[in-house]
Write a protein that holds these residues in place. Structure first.
Motif, PDB file in Angstrom:
ATOM      1  N   MET A  61       0.868  -1.169   0.000  1.00 38.48           N
ATOM      2  CA  MET A  61       0.000   0.000   0.000  1.00 38.48           C
ATOM      3  C   MET A  61       0.906   1.220   0.000  1.00 38.48           C
ATOM      4  N   GLY A  62       0.340   2.370  -0.253  1.00 36.38           N
ATOM      5  CA  GLY A  62       1.171   3.560  -0.253  1.00 36.38           C
ATOM      6  C   GLY A  62       0.332   4.814  -0.310  1.00 36.38           C
ATOM      7  N   ILE A  63       0.989   5.932  -0.092  1.00 36.11           N
ATOM      8  CA  ILE A  63       0.319   7.227  -0.114  1.00 36.11           C
ATOM      9  C   ILE A  63       0.514   7.847  -1.491  1.00 36.11           C
ATOM     10  N   GLY A  64      -0.595   8.187  -2.147  1.00 36.15           N
ATOM     11  CA  GLY A  64      -0.514   8.816  -3.449  1.00 36.15           C
ATOM     12  C   GLY A  64      -1.776   8.573  -4.259  1.00 36.15           C
ATOM     13  N   GLN A  65      -1.954   9.345  -5.297  1.00 35.52           N
ATOM     14  CA  GLN A  65      -3.089   9.183  -6.191  1.00 35.52           C
ATOM     15  C   GLN A  65      -2.742   8.350  -7.413  1.00 35.52           C
ATOM     16  N   GLY A  66      -1.460   8.152  -7.637  1.00 33.41           N
ATOM     17  CA  GLY A  66      -0.967   7.358  -8.752  1.00 33.41           C
ATOM     18  C   GLY A  66       0.486   7.018  -8.492  1.00 33.41           C
ATOM     19  N   MET A  67       1.114   6.340  -9.444  1.00 34.44           N
ATOM     20  CA  MET A  67       2.482   5.871  -9.232  1.00 34.44           C
ATOM     21  C   MET A  67       3.514   6.999  -9.223  1.00 34.44           C
ATOM     22  N   ALA A  68       3.217   8.125  -9.810  1.00 35.00           N
ATOM     23  CA  ALA A  68       4.172   9.227  -9.824  1.00 35.00           C
ATOM     24  C   ALA A  68       4.332   9.818  -8.425  1.00 35.00           C
ATOM     25  N   ASP A  69       5.557   9.768  -7.896  1.00 37.09           N
ATOM     26  CA  ASP A  69       5.887  10.375  -6.599  1.00 37.09           C
ATOM     27  C   ASP A  69       5.085   9.778  -5.448  1.00 37.09           C
ATOM     28  N   ALA A  70       4.817   8.479  -5.492  1.00 38.44           N
ATOM     29  CA  ALA A  70       4.073   7.817  -4.419  1.00 38.44           C
ATOM     30  C   ALA A  70       5.035   7.236  -3.384  1.00 38.44           C
ATOM     31  N   LEU A  85      10.029  -6.120   4.972  1.00 40.74           N
ATOM     32  CA  LEU A  85       9.423  -4.841   4.619  1.00 40.74           C
ATOM     33  C   LEU A  85      10.355  -4.056   3.713  1.00 40.74           C
ATOM     34  N   SER A  86       9.775  -3.305   2.794  1.00 42.88           N
ATOM     35  CA  SER A  86      10.558  -2.491   1.880  1.00 42.88           C
ATOM     36  C   SER A  86       9.860  -1.147   1.687  1.00 42.88           C
ATOM     37  N   ASP A  87      10.499  -0.090   2.149  1.00 42.92           N
ATOM     38  CA  ASP A  87       9.984   1.279   2.036  1.00 42.92           C
ATOM     39  C   ASP A  87      10.495   1.852   0.709  1.00 42.92           C
ATOM     40  N   ARG A  88       9.591   2.194  -0.201  1.00 43.32           N
ATOM     41  CA  ARG A  88      10.009   2.556  -1.553  1.00 43.32           C
ATOM     42  C   ARG A  88       9.374   3.869  -2.030  1.00 43.32           C
ATOM     43  N   THR A  89       9.936   4.408  -3.088  1.00 41.69           N
ATOM     44  CA  THR A  89       9.408   5.603  -3.740  1.00 41.69           C
ATOM     45  C   THR A  89       9.154   5.282  -5.206  1.00 41.69           C
ATOM     46  N   ALA A  90       7.957   5.606  -5.666  1.00 42.90           N
ATOM     47  CA  ALA A  90       7.603   5.374  -7.069  1.00 42.90           C
ATOM     48  C   ALA A  90       7.771   6.661  -7.860  1.00 42.90           C
ATOM     49  N   LYS A  91       8.336   6.545  -9.041  1.00 43.99           N
ATOM     50  CA  LYS A  91       8.562   7.707  -9.902  1.00 43.99           C
ATOM     51  C   LYS A  91       7.670   7.705 -11.143  1.00 43.99           C
ATOM     52  N   GLY A  92       6.902   6.660 -11.318  1.00 44.06           N
ATOM     53  CA  GLY A  92       6.056   6.547 -12.497  1.00 44.06           C
ATOM     54  C   GLY A  92       5.758   5.080 -12.748  1.00 44.06           C
ATOM     55  N   ARG A  93       5.567   4.727 -13.987  1.00 37.71           N
ATOM     56  CA  ARG A  93       5.204   3.356 -14.332  1.00 37.71           C
ATOM     57  C   ARG A  93       6.440   2.464 -14.464  1.00 37.71           C
ATOM     58  N   THR A  94       7.272   2.504 -13.448  1.00 38.77           N
ATOM     59  CA  THR A  94       8.437   1.632 -13.337  1.00 38.77           C
ATOM     60  C   THR A  94       8.449   1.066 -11.930  1.00 38.77           C
ATOM     61  N   MET A  95       9.314   0.078 -11.682  1.00 35.34           N
ATOM     62  CA  MET A  95       9.368  -0.521 -10.360  1.00 35.34           C
ATOM     63  C   MET A  95       9.797   0.509  -9.312  1.00 35.34           C
ATOM     64  N   PRO A  96       9.047   0.660  -8.217  1.00 40.38           N
ATOM     65  CA  PRO A  96       9.452   1.591  -7.160  1.00 40.38           C
ATOM     66  C   PRO A  96      10.825   1.206  -6.598  1.00 40.38           C
ATOM     67  N   THR A  97      11.644   2.196  -6.321  1.00 42.09           N
ATOM     68  CA  THR A  97      12.987   1.945  -5.802  1.00 42.09           C
ATOM     69  C   THR A  97      13.002   2.036  -4.281  1.00 42.09           C
ATOM     70  N   ALA A  98      13.783   1.174  -3.650  1.00 43.44           N
ATOM     71  CA  ALA A  98      13.867   1.143  -2.192  1.00 43.44           C
ATOM     72  C   ALA A  98      14.575   2.385  -1.666  1.00 43.44           C
ATOM     73  N   ASP A  99      14.028   2.974  -0.593  1.00 41.43           N
ATOM     74  CA  ASP A  99      14.641   4.139   0.034  1.00 41.43           C
ATOM     75  C   ASP A  99      15.900   3.725   0.795  1.00 41.43           C
ATOM     76  N   ALA A 100      16.823   4.652   0.957  1.00 43.59           N
ATOM     77  CA  ALA A 100      18.054   4.373   1.696  1.00 43.59           C
ATOM     78  C   ALA A 100      17.773   4.100   3.163  1.00 43.59           C
ATOM     79  N   THR A 101      16.768   4.770   3.727  1.00 42.27           N
ATOM     80  CA  THR A 101      16.341   4.518   5.106  1.00 42.27           C
ATOM     81  C   THR A 101      14.851   4.206   5.092  1.00 42.27           C
ATOM     82  N   THR A 102      14.402   3.491   6.108  1.00 38.43           N
ATOM     83  CA  THR A 102      13.000   3.089   6.157  1.00 38.43           C
ATOM     84  C   THR A 102      12.255   3.763   7.299  1.00 38.43           C
ATOM     85  N   THR A 103      10.994   4.052   7.077  1.00 36.92           N
ATOM     86  CA  THR A 103      10.134   4.621   8.117  1.00 36.92           C
ATOM     87  C   THR A 103       9.252   3.554   8.749  1.00 36.92           C
TER      88      THR A 103
END
Length: 240
Positions: A61-70, A85-103
């Motif tokens: 699950m994640g916070i956002g209205q779409g994959m861009a910047d989610a 667990l994997s805390d990630r950031t989505a930039k668009g219609r590509t695989m979200p990348t794992a953050d360097a630190t996790t929340t």
């Protein structure tokens, strides 16, 4: 190893309380293949989440209205019964990348946790974690009020299950829903204003009977104690 500053913050907040109000909520899609449950600790500005699916691959699950910047919270279960667990950031219609630190802080499925956030019948993959309301970029804050969330799950195991940075297969189902995780379900369980969309239509389902807005005292206090123990065990670092 990756520093987890959020774990230390949550530990300090949770351990400082003697009595705590816990507000629960729940959202499932209409075919019940995906559910997100929450236990909000309003005095400490933290939420415990349980997200689960009937699939045996991964769930997110994640916070956002779409994959861009989610802001994406993704994970899967390991063969030994633990979770990754994997805390990630989505930039668009590509695989979200794992953050360097996790929340995200892992929460164990104790009897008291399961009483507040019951496992969903038929679901095979489940994640339990704690998250503070506020977070630093690129992570997003959990809002008090209606907020857009993403949901998704996959049916295949990640390429490297022991690594939080592993590639994952494309989702088998996905969508969005809008909800306020800082208030409880009301009116027979339907949380006002919540909506959902996706491969399967979203809807609300009732929170556990008697769970919404209870004060932690007596047996519910075990839930709070469980969170304290979990966060204490995390210290400042976890191995990903």
């Amino acid at each position: 190893m990756v520093a987890v500053s959020a774990a230390a913050v949550l530990l300090a907040l949770v351990a400082s309380a003697s009595a705590q109000t816990v507000i629960t909520n729940k959202w499932c899609n209409t075919d019940n293949t995906y559910c997100a449950q929450s236990a909000f600790l309003p005095d400490k500005n933290a939420v415990i989440f349980s997200i689960s699916t009937t699939a045996t691959g991964w769930v997110a699950m994640g916070i956002g209205q779409g994959m861009a910047d989610a802001d994406i919270w993704l994970g899967w279960n390991l063969a030994d019964g633990t979770q990754r667990l994997s805390d990630r950031t989505a930039k668009g219609r590509t695989m979200p990348t794992a953050d360097a630190t996790t929340t995200l802080s892992t929460v164990n499925a104790t009897a008291s946790i399961n009483a507040a956030l019951p496992p969903v019948a038929g679901h095979k993959t489940r994640l339990l974690f704690a998250r503070a309301l506020t977070a630093t970029a690129p992570n997003k804050n959990i809002a008090a009020g209606q907020q857009s969330y993403l949901w998704a799950y996959g049916t295949a195991a990640p390429a490297t299950p022991t690594s939080a940075f592993s590639n994952v297969t494309k989702h088998a189902a996905k969508g969005t829903f809008t909800i306020d995780f800082t208030v409880s379900s009301t009116g027979g369980g339907d949380q006002g204003g919540a909506t959902g969309t996706g491969n399967t239509t979203g809807t609300n389902t009732p929170a556990p009977s008697g769970a919404a807005g209870f004060n932690v005292a007596g047996s519910p206090a075990k839930l709070f104690a469980s969170v304290i123990a979990v966060l204490a065990s995390l210290a400042l670092f976890v191995v990903l």
